[in-house]
Every structure is written in structure tokens, then in C-alpha cells.
Write a protein that holds these residues in place. Sequence first.
Motif, short mmCIF file in Angstrom:
data_model
loop_
_atom_site.label_atom_id
_atom_site.label_comp_id
_atom_site.label_asym_id
_atom_site.label_seq_id
_atom_site.Cartn_x
_atom_site.Cartn_y
_atom_site.Cartn_z
N CYS A 207 31.21 50.97 36.78
CA CYS A 207 32.13 52.09 36.56
C CYS A 207 32.55 52.72 37.90
O CYS A 207 33.73 52.91 38.16
CB CYS A 207 31.41 53.10 35.66
N ALA A 210 34.51 50.14 40.02
CA ALA A 210 35.89 50.00 39.53
C ALA A 210 36.74 51.19 39.97
O ALA A 210 37.91 51.02 40.35
CB ALA A 210 35.90 49.87 38.01
N ALA A 211 36.16 52.39 39.94
CA ALA A 211 36.90 53.58 40.38
C ALA A 211 37.38 53.39 41.82
O ALA A 211 38.55 53.68 42.14
CB ALA A 211 36.02 54.82 40.26
N SER A 215 41.32 53.12 43.45
CA SER A 215 41.97 53.96 44.46
C SER A 215 42.25 53.20 45.76
O SER A 215 43.18 53.55 46.49
CB SER A 215 41.14 55.21 44.75
N GLY B 206 44.79 56.10 38.70
CA GLY B 206 44.32 54.71 38.69
C GLY B 206 42.83 54.62 38.97
O GLY B 206 42.17 53.67 38.52
N CYS B 207 42.31 55.59 39.69
CA CYS B 207 40.89 55.64 40.01
C CYS B 207 40.06 55.95 38.76
O CYS B 207 39.09 55.25 38.45
CB CYS B 207 40.70 56.69 41.11
N ALA B 210 40.46 53.13 36.13
CA ALA B 210 39.66 51.95 36.50
C ALA B 210 38.19 52.18 36.19
O ALA B 210 37.50 51.27 35.72
CB ALA B 210 39.85 51.62 37.98
N ALA B 211 37.71 53.39 36.45
CA ALA B 211 36.31 53.71 36.15
C ALA B 211 36.02 53.46 34.67
O ALA B 211 35.00 52.84 34.32
CB ALA B 211 35.99 55.16 36.52
N MET B 212 36.93 53.91 33.80
CA MET B 212 36.73 53.71 32.36
C MET B 212 36.86 52.24 31.97
O MET B 212 36.18 51.78 31.06
CB MET B 212 37.73 54.56 31.58
#
Lengths: 304, 304
Positions: A207, A210-211, A215, B206-207, B210-212
Amino acid sequence: MNTAKRAAQLLSSHNVTSLFDSVEAFLFDCDGVIWKGDKLIDGVSQTLEMLRSKGKKLVFVTNNSTKSRRQYAKKFNSLGISVREDEIFSSSFAAAMYLKVNNFPREKKVYVIGGEGILEELQLAGYTGLGGPEDGEKRAEWKSNSLFEHDKSVGAVVVGLDPHINYYKLQYGTLCIRENPGCLFIATNRDAVGHMTDLQEWPGAGCMVAAMCGSTEREPIVVGKPSTFMMDFLLQKFQVSTSKMCMVGDRLDTDILFGKNAGCKTLLVLSGVTNQSTLEDPSGTIQPDYYTSKISDCLHLLGP
Amino acid sequence: MNTAKRAAQLLSSHNVTSLFDSVEAFLFDCDGVIWKGDKLIDGVSQTLEMLRSKGKKLVFVTNNSTKSRRQYAKKFNSLGISVREDEIFSSSFAAAMYLKVNNFPREKKVYVIGGEGILEELQLAGYTGLGGPEDGEKRAEWKSNSLFEHDKSVGAVVVGLDPHINYYKLQYGTLCIRENPGCLFIATNRDAVGHMTDLQEWPGAGCMVAAMCGSTEREPIVVGKPSTFMMDFLLQKFQVSTSKMCMVGDRLDTDILFGKNAGCKTLLVLSGVTNQSTLEDPSGTIQPDYYTSKISDCLHLLGP
């Protein structure tokens, strides 16, 4: 890499002896195999004792980077299991070793999105870490005429599981990766979720990683499973071929894939994130050699 | 979709008249085109006045979901620019409209990772939002024997830019998407970074999206640019063909791609995240029809 699909065999009294006789070293994942959160899974202690008494070598290969090897040994011992630091290969250790084997300059700093374990391993390897828990309560505010400053000497950002993830850390890490020339982006691992507590799953390092991908629009170097980066250290330790190792884990996409990538035998346990229906899902591409409900099944299958 | 590469033309006194004569409606992005953070970009006010005086229709199509249409109109007016709510198409509005046109049941709830703007638009559309700013200070702790509870009636999770992102929200949204049957995963947009302040860029929606994706292993429905979901609303408003619209933006991968996907003319301004070297990068696949340094260049190019 051998990821061709072949149905997994249920571990039974018919195949257990040949598996155990052919294996000199057992590699165990921890979360979902040894424990769930702070609770030992049934029969783990007796199983590990039995394996040691039969002369098997044991190591613990965990993607959880929140602790250092020292902190993991302490956790094992507090749960009544005697494990030495050098039997533990955590992704926090792997991140520090990645920098070391790649001659990362000592004068450069490392920004950490993750736990104390990463900072401790960096320090033991001779590196200066920034961030981590001390940035957990920091706030990043959007203000006119005010620049969010970051350290230009950061040469690597290490991202792992971070329950104190916040916008400050995301902005700090993003600026380092986007603006510091040559800055490395290292992920301890990319597990989507994990059994951080006994009763349920929670977002894993995948998670936070991916964040940062979102970015920075960059892909990380992954040092934990399924990357086989840690295997060189295991081979150095054991001096046995990977075909005489068995990777025991609860995740197909990290543990079992790691074992297969490295040429180990693989045993999936259903005591963690993977259940039987996921294992049998026809769209799944990763199959272990063997599966069983929990590691202590070996005790009665092998007999007295 | 027309994304074939053709070199962008610098906007000049030679081509500006034919562009302006062929366009009835100008679609403006906001961050990096109209303002940077809370600062208007030079000459914006006069440019918009000139366009209105020539009878051009104007709308503002922004991926920034932190504000509602009402809050955006207020921001424009506070900066001295007269803009009506119905001239604003924010991704917060788009998220609510997506639920509406897809007959999302009113008895279901919507969990929000993002700002007040999303919650306000959901309420105006008749939906019950949860989360958002009120979960900004909540903490999720890993405790034995304790379950992190989530509302089983959440049928959609909307994720947008959230400077108060935390592990509590990530766990809440992840549980809804993974455990509530049929739960939708909607992203307002996927901008990697944006000019949240005048002096630098910050992680964008987008950050968080992407985390989700990282924890749920799912891909979202995107309602903001470059998705053309909002174009149906614009067509309804203007009743002119998209070939008579010009999308003006600072991002190739959202604004310009949105314009191209919809069949609009496209004008890139270099006052935001894209600089000339990015525009000219041979590996780039998205090219606008025209480019210029900032929108007020039109003022002197078009002459008195």
C-alpha cells in the motif's frame, strides 16, 4: 524460474517423509505461519523443536520490515521460542544489505517510510537514516511562499510497512526521488495485506509502496520476497543447494513465488492470508509443491 | 481516440486567429493554468474577460477534488474572477454524478478518502458520505482480540487528493472494497503530482489512489481527466460539437489526453507541471495541437 502450474499436493502421511528426508533447511515466513499479530499459531513451538531435534536448519524469512533482526529475536523469545538473530532474514535487514552490497556511499543519507526496524538495520550497516517513526506526527501544509525543504544528500528512499503513513512522509520521499539525482527507490516488499492482528488483515507495505509509485511515477527495487535478493545470504549461511531447502509460507505471490524463483521446495500453509478456494482458483498461476492447514500438521503426519 | 504523435505548434500570431475563430467553448484546467496554489497566474483575469467579451463560452474542468463546485466558485470570486457554479466541472462533482447516472442506491453509503468537496457534492446529489476530513485525526491500532469495524452498508469508496491520508482511512476503505460485496472503487483522478502551492509540486490524488490499488489489488473507475466521463455533461451544457471546443491545460497525461480522447482541440500551457523539455521528450506519446507559455499570451497574439 519455475512457475508452471501443477496442482499442489495435500501434505499427508504418504508424502511427508520423502519431503522431510530431502530437505536440510526449512525457511519459514512468520506472519500467518508462526504467528498472527502477537498470537502464536497452534503447535508452532513443538513443530520447531521437532525439526531442530531432527537436525534440520531453520531460518525465518519475513517481509515484515517493522522490526530489525534483533527485535524479531526478542519477539520470538517473548513467545517462548528460542531463535537467534542470525536465523532471521527480515526485509528491513535486506534493505540495508542491498545498500551495502551495492556500495551505497556512507556520506549519503537514507529516508525511511516505515518502522524502527529499518532504521536500526541501516545503522548497524553503517548508514544514516532519516524519517521513520519521528516523522509520524509531522504535518505538511500547503502555504503560499513557503517551500517544503528536503535533504539534498538523501541518496535512497526505503519504503516498508508504515501504520503512521502521512502526507509529510509522502511529500518528503517524493521530493527525494524526483529531485535528488540518482536517488534509489527501495521497497522492502509489496504485500497487499497482512495479518497484523489475529482477527483480520490490514494494508501491507504494498500500500505504501504503491502510494510512492503513484506520486513519483517510478518503480521500486524490491528486496523482500518474491525477490530472491536475500537468497545469496541464505546460501552463504547454509552452504546447501536450494533444492534441499523448503520454503514454508502463507502467501502464493510472495512466499511460494520466492521459493519457486529460487529453486526450493515449497509448502503453503492455510493458517494465514490464503484459503483453500484461493489455492484452487483456476485463474491462479502460482502453485506450491505441497499444502497443509498449519505447520504443526507435520507433528502427527510424521508420527512419533 | 486520437493520440497519434504530431509535433505541437507554438501558438503564434500566425495560427492564433484560426484557432480562436474555430472554437466556441474553452475548457480550462485550473491548477497550473489559472492559479498555482492560491496565486493567480499573470494575466488570467484579463484573458478570461477578453474571451467572454468575444462571446466564447468558458468552463473550468479540474481534477482537484478537494473543493465542491460551490467552493470553487467562491475561490474564483475571491481571486477577483467572476465564475458561476455551473461553469465548474470538478472531479468531486464528477464522482457524485457517476453514482447518480449509474443509479447507485440511496440507502447505500459512500466512504470518502479525500476532502470536504467530495462530501458536499455527494450530499447535493442525495447521498450519504462517510469519512473524509472527520477521519483525518483517527488512529488505527493493531490490537489483539480487537476488530477494526467498518460499515457494511458502504457500497462505494471515492478516493481523491487527501493531504490528511492516514492508515485508519486506508484500512477503512480497504475493508469496504475487499469485504462489502459489489463495493465500487471510484477515483476522482490519478494525477501523480500537482501545484498545490506556488513554489513546488506535491503528491496528487494518484498517490492516494495507488495506495488503495496496492492494498485492494483492484483498479478504480476514474471519473476525472483523462476519462471523458464529464464530457457528456459538457455536451449537454453547450450543445456544440467537441471539435468546436478547445481544452487548455498544463498536463499532457490528463488535460491534453482528455481533450484528444474527446475530439477537442488542445492547447498546452507551460505555466504548470509540464516544461518545454518534457513536451519535446521523444519518448512522450501525447502531443497537444498548440502550446504556449501561459494563457495570457493570447492577449498580445490576438492584438487589440
